[in-house]
Design a protein around this motif. Structure first.
Motif, PDB file in Angstrom:
ATOM      1  N   VAL A  66      -1.143 -13.122  -2.925  1.00 24.56           N
ATOM      2  CA  VAL A  66      -1.183 -12.040  -1.951  1.00 24.56           C
ATOM      3  C   VAL A  66      -2.588 -11.954  -1.349  1.00 24.56           C
ATOM      4  O   VAL A  66      -3.587 -12.042  -2.071  1.00 24.56           O
ATOM      5  CB  VAL A  66      -0.799 -10.695  -2.599  1.00 24.56           C
ATOM      6  CG1 VAL A  66      -0.885  -9.554  -1.586  1.00 24.56           C
ATOM      7  CG2 VAL A  66       0.613 -10.771  -3.185  1.00 24.56           C
ATOM      8  N   GLU A  67      -2.650 -11.774  -0.039  1.00 24.57           N
ATOM      9  CA  GLU A  67      -3.941 -11.672   0.642  1.00 24.57           C
ATOM     10  C   GLU A  67      -4.776 -10.528   0.061  1.00 24.57           C
ATOM     11  O   GLU A  67      -4.264  -9.415  -0.109  1.00 24.57           O
ATOM     12  CB  GLU A  67      -3.732 -11.428   2.135  1.00 24.57           C
ATOM     13  CG  GLU A  67      -3.231 -12.625   2.911  1.00 24.57           C
ATOM     14  CD  GLU A  67      -4.283 -13.704   3.053  1.00 24.57           C
ATOM     15  OE1 GLU A  67      -5.488 -13.380   2.987  1.00 24.57           O
ATOM     16  OE2 GLU A  67      -3.907 -14.876   3.202  1.00 24.57           O
ATOM     17  N   PRO A  68      -6.057 -10.776  -0.244  1.00 25.18           N
ATOM     18  CA  PRO A  68      -6.910  -9.706  -0.787  1.00 25.18           C
ATOM     19  C   PRO A  68      -6.948  -8.466   0.091  1.00 25.18           C
ATOM     20  O   PRO A  68      -7.009  -7.343  -0.420  1.00 25.18           O
ATOM     21  CB  PRO A  68      -8.288 -10.371  -0.875  1.00 25.18           C
ATOM     22  CG  PRO A  68      -7.988 -11.833  -1.019  1.00 25.18           C
ATOM     23  CD  PRO A  68      -6.747 -12.072  -0.199  1.00 25.18           C
ATOM     24  N   SER A  69      -6.885  -8.645   1.407  1.00 21.02           N
ATOM     25  CA  SER A  69      -6.919  -7.493   2.308  1.00 21.02           C
ATOM     26  C   SER A  69      -5.680  -6.624   2.133  1.00 21.02           C
ATOM     27  O   SER A  69      -5.757  -5.387   2.216  1.00 21.02           O
ATOM     28  CB  SER A  69      -7.032  -7.958   3.762  1.00 21.02           C
ATOM     29  OG  SER A  69      -5.929  -8.781   4.116  1.00 21.02           O
ATOM     30  N   LEU A  70      -4.520  -7.256   1.888  1.00 28.27           N
ATOM     31  CA  LEU A  70      -3.304  -6.484   1.656  1.00 28.27           C
ATOM     32  C   LEU A  70      -3.381  -5.741   0.330  1.00 28.27           C
ATOM     33  O   LEU A  70      -2.942  -4.584   0.229  1.00 28.27           O
ATOM     34  CB  LEU A  70      -2.069  -7.398   1.678  1.00 28.27           C
ATOM     35  CG  LEU A  70      -0.723  -6.715   1.398  1.00 28.27           C
ATOM     36  CD1 LEU A  70      -0.468  -5.557   2.357  1.00 28.27           C
ATOM     37  CD2 LEU A  70       0.418  -7.727   1.462  1.00 28.27           C
ATOM     38  N   ILE A  71      -3.957  -6.366  -0.675  1.00 23.44           N
ATOM     39  CA  ILE A  71      -4.134  -5.690  -1.965  1.00 23.44           C
ATOM     40  C   ILE A  71      -5.025  -4.460  -1.797  1.00 23.44           C
ATOM     41  O   ILE A  71      -4.747  -3.390  -2.348  1.00 23.44           O
ATOM     42  CB  ILE A  71      -4.725  -6.657  -3.009  1.00 23.44           C
ATOM     43  CG1 ILE A  71      -3.724  -7.783  -3.321  1.00 23.44           C
ATOM     44  CG2 ILE A  71      -5.090  -5.916  -4.294  1.00 23.44           C
ATOM     45  CD1 ILE A  71      -4.273  -8.862  -4.216  1.00 23.44           C
ATOM     46  N   GLN A  72      -6.088  -4.598  -1.007  1.00 23.24           N
ATOM     47  CA  GLN A  72      -6.973  -3.453  -0.748  1.00 23.24           C
ATOM     48  C   GLN A  72      -6.221  -2.335  -0.028  1.00 23.24           C
ATOM     49  O   GLN A  72      -6.406  -1.149  -0.341  1.00 23.24           O
ATOM     50  CB  GLN A  72      -8.179  -3.907   0.079  1.00 23.24           C
ATOM     51  CG  GLN A  72      -9.152  -4.797  -0.680  1.00 23.24           C
ATOM     52  CD  GLN A  72     -10.275  -5.305   0.206  1.00 23.24           C
ATOM     53  OE1 GLN A  72     -10.332  -5.001   1.397  1.00 23.24           O
ATOM     54  NE2 GLN A  72     -11.172  -6.088  -0.378  1.00 23.24           N
ATOM     55  N   ASP A  73      -5.375  -2.710   0.937  1.00 28.16           N
ATOM     56  CA  ASP A  73      -4.582  -1.709   1.659  1.00 28.16           C
ATOM     57  C   ASP A  73      -3.618  -0.999   0.707  1.00 28.16           C
ATOM     58  O   ASP A  73      -3.449   0.229   0.767  1.00 28.16           O
ATOM     59  CB  ASP A  73      -3.799  -2.363   2.796  1.00 28.16           C
ATOM     60  CG  ASP A  73      -4.691  -2.824   3.938  1.00 28.16           C
ATOM     61  OD1 ASP A  73      -5.829  -2.319   4.040  1.00 28.16           O
ATOM     62  OD2 ASP A  73      -4.248  -3.680   4.728  1.00 28.16           O
ATOM     63  N   MET A  74      -2.983  -1.765  -0.162  1.00 26.89           N
ATOM     64  CA  MET A  74      -2.087  -1.160  -1.158  1.00 26.89           C
ATOM     65  C   MET A  74      -2.844  -0.182  -2.046  1.00 26.89           C
ATOM     66  O   MET A  74      -2.348   0.910  -2.365  1.00 26.89           O
ATOM     67  CB  MET A  74      -1.460  -2.247  -2.038  1.00 26.89           C
ATOM     68  CG  MET A  74      -0.391  -3.084  -1.395  1.00 26.89           C
ATOM     69  SD  MET A  74       0.309  -4.174  -2.674  1.00 26.89           S
ATOM     70  CE  MET A  74       1.235  -5.323  -1.672  1.00 26.89           C
ATOM     71  N   GLU A  75      -4.023  -0.576  -2.471  1.00 30.53           N
ATOM     72  CA  GLU A  75      -4.810   0.285  -3.360  1.00 30.53           C
ATOM     73  C   GLU A  75      -5.222   1.578  -2.667  1.00 30.53           C
ATOM     74  O   GLU A  75      -5.238   2.645  -3.291  1.00 30.53           O
ATOM     75  CB  GLU A  75      -6.032  -0.484  -3.865  1.00 30.53           C
ATOM     76  CG  GLU A  75      -5.664  -1.579  -4.874  1.00 30.53           C
ATOM     77  CD  GLU A  75      -6.831  -2.463  -5.238  1.00 30.53           C
ATOM     78  OE1 GLU A  75      -7.836  -2.481  -4.467  1.00 30.53           O
ATOM     79  OE2 GLU A  75      -6.761  -3.139  -6.284  1.00 30.53           O
ATOM     80  N   LYS A  76      -5.532   1.517  -1.368  1.00 28.67           N
ATOM     81  CA  LYS A  76      -5.878   2.722  -0.623  1.00 28.67           C
ATOM     82  C   LYS A  76      -4.661   3.615  -0.467  1.00 28.67           C
ATOM     83  O   LYS A  76      -4.733   4.842  -0.665  1.00 28.67           O
ATOM     84  CB  LYS A  76      -6.446   2.361   0.755  1.00 28.67           C
ATOM     85  CG  LYS A  76      -6.731   3.569   1.642  1.00 28.67           C
ATOM     86  CD  LYS A  76      -7.673   4.573   0.981  1.00 28.67           C
ATOM     87  CE  LYS A  76      -7.900   5.788   1.869  1.00 28.67           C
ATOM     88  NZ  LYS A  76      -8.659   6.851   1.173  1.00 28.67           N
ATOM     89  N   ALA A  77      -3.517   3.005  -0.130  1.00 33.54           N
ATOM     90  CA  ALA A  77      -2.276   3.782  -0.029  1.00 33.54           C
ATOM     91  C   ALA A  77      -1.946   4.423  -1.374  1.00 33.54           C
ATOM     92  O   ALA A  77      -1.575   5.599  -1.453  1.00 33.54           O
ATOM     93  CB  ALA A  77      -1.131   2.885   0.442  1.00 33.54           C
ATOM     94  N   ALA A  78      -2.089   3.647  -2.445  1.00 33.15           N
ATOM     95  CA  ALA A  78      -1.808   4.157  -3.793  1.00 33.15           C
ATOM     96  C   ALA A  78      -2.703   5.342  -4.119  1.00 33.15           C
ATOM     97  O   ALA A  78      -2.258   6.327  -4.739  1.00 33.15           O
ATOM     98  CB  ALA A  78      -1.998   3.050  -4.819  1.00 33.15           C
ATOM     99  N   ASP A  79      -3.958   5.282  -3.717  1.00 33.98           N
ATOM    100  CA  ASP A  79      -4.901   6.372  -3.985  1.00 33.98           C
ATOM    101  C   ASP A  79      -4.460   7.648  -3.278  1.00 33.98           C
ATOM    102  O   ASP A  79      -4.492   8.738  -3.864  1.00 33.98           O
ATOM    103  CB  ASP A  79      -6.303   5.965  -3.541  1.00 33.98           C
ATOM    104  CG  ASP A  79      -7.341   7.025  -3.873  1.00 33.98           C
ATOM    105  OD1 ASP A  79      -7.458   7.388  -5.057  1.00 33.98           O
ATOM    106  OD2 ASP A  79      -8.024   7.499  -2.953  1.00 33.98           O
TER     107      ASP A  79
END
Length: 420
Positions: A66-79
């Motif tokens: 998975v693209e690191p940028s998508l993981i970062q987006d998921m983590e922000k949404a999760a927060d």
């Protein structure tokens, strides 16, 4: 009320066949357990795996895909989802030692459900956002065992990597590679590999929805979800480009999805009709979205904004957007919706992914009696009472009299023993 565009009535002639097919699947799981799961996984997804639980090694491998940028987006949404869930949980309080009569003390405790299954669809798209929306509120609520399942990618033994990563970010404890009605049956009744849960949450196709309906009682559910829907109320100031985009965002979900505009302005209604056609021409998902719009989309013209609110309350949509001048009056008048989006900037897409509210919402008029999934979905409000001798004096005779009145002499006797 007049229609600038009207939907085609839906055909429910196949409903009995669906009910029977799902009943047969559930009965097969109850009788044959894992062996039946293996057969359905092969039949529906081409998934040949026999170890249904996803390993930690598979999850770690998914992060690499998975693209690191998508993981970062998921983590922000999760927060955002987590922070809003925490605020919601803190608003749900216990009641302790309320003395309703002298010596009669009442209260309630807020207790997390012990276990849940988060059903994450995986048919047309990898809906990793749903994994976040389901598991994070469960985690915040304090659910001890959070399981999740999702269909594998067609012809493979693997859940989509982005879905696996989202499940892990959300804090899922157990992940299983299966979906469909057989997954609902497995988590309701249990198999050799799958321990049943107390509640199943999450959207799915008509087979998943019917399985949840049939398994309800054996297991708790959030609600029986149908095709996704959005209703937009707009006065003349509405932005036709935004409205058309939001209707198509809903329509691309499924050919049964429904987008509705209710407006007081005929010119705006016709402009939106043209704008939908213009945007469809370049939309990558136009094949599915066009069918949904042509079959199910509606544009309704009303004389007053109050009439628009009445129609909306009757339809009770999953998503409700309002583009009106008096937002306060609108919020007072509107009572039936899964989630409300206020003003032209509050597009449904933001609630679907990142703003923090939950996107697992009631459809097909269920918002008349329930809201969407939230932290409270995973909490039980359990009452208690404590009565001292003075409490017996204050309510004992009343209980005795009422029991005699109903002819329940054992109840009356239980009160009488204490009155002595």
């Amino acid at each position: 009320m007049n229609y600038i565009k009207q939907s085609i009535p839906r055909d429910f002639s196949q409903q009995e066949e669906l009910v029977n097919n799902v009943r047969n699947i559930i009965n097969n799981i109850i009788e044959n357990k894992d062996e039946a799961l293996f057969q359905y996984n092969i039949k529906f997804d081409g998934n040949n795996r026999t170890d249904l639980r996803v390993s930690r090694a598979e999850i770690e491998e998914a992060y690499k895909l998975v693209e690191p940028s998508l993981i970062q987006d998921m983590e922000k949404a999760a927060d955002n989802i987590r922070r809003f869930a925490e605020v919601q949980k803190n608003s749900i309080g216990a009641v302790d030692h309320f003395e309703v009569n002298q010596g009669v003390f009442l209260g309630h405790k807020i207790i997390p459900i012990n276990s849940c299954c988060c059903y994450v669809p995986g048919g047309g798209y990898p809906l990793y956002s749903t994994a976040l929306m389901l598991a994070i509120p469960a985690k915040v609520a304090g659910v001890k065992r959070i399981a999740a399942c999702s269909p594998t990618m067609k012809g493979t033994e693997a859940i989509h990597p982005s879905t696996l990563v989202a499940m892990d970010i959300a804090g899922v404890d157990e992940i299983y590679a299966l979906g469909g009605a057989h997954a609902i049956a497995a988590f309701s009744y249990g198999t050799e590999q799958i321990k049943p849960v107390d509640i199943i949450v999450g959207p799915g196709n008509q087979y998943v929805a019917e399985a949840k309906r049939q398994c309800y009682g054996q297991v708790g559910i959030d609600f029986v979800a149908g095709p996704s829907e959005v209703l937009i109320i707009s006065e003349s100031m509405g932005n036709a480009e935004f409205i058309a985009a939001d209707i198509l965002a809903q329509s691309e979900h499924d050919v049964q999805a429904k987008g509705i505009l209710v407006t007081t302005d005929e010119g705006l209604g016709k402009q939106v009709l043209r704008e939908v056609d213009n945007q469809l021409a370049t939309l990558e998902t136009q094949e599915k979205a066009r069918i949904a719009w042509e079959n199910n989309g509606e544009i309704i013209l009303v004389d007053t904004i109050e009439e628009a609110y009445e129609i909306s309350n009757e339809i009770a949509p999953e998503h409700l957007e309002i583009h009106v001048s008096d937002e306060t009056k609108a919020m007072e008048s509107l009572t039936n919706y899964g989630s409300l989006f206020i003003g032209e900037n509050a597009a449904e897409v933001f609630g679907d992914y990142v703003s923090g509210t939950n996107h697992t919402l009631p459809t097909v008029r269920a918002s008349r009696y329930t809201g969407g999934v939230y932290v409270g979905t995973f909490l039980k409000t359990c009452t208690y009472q404590k009565i001292d001798p003075s409490g017996i004096s204050s309510i004992g005779q009343i209980a005795y009299n009422m029991a005699i009145g109903e002819g329940l002499y054992g109840h009356a006797n239980a009160a009488k023993k204490r009155l002595k």
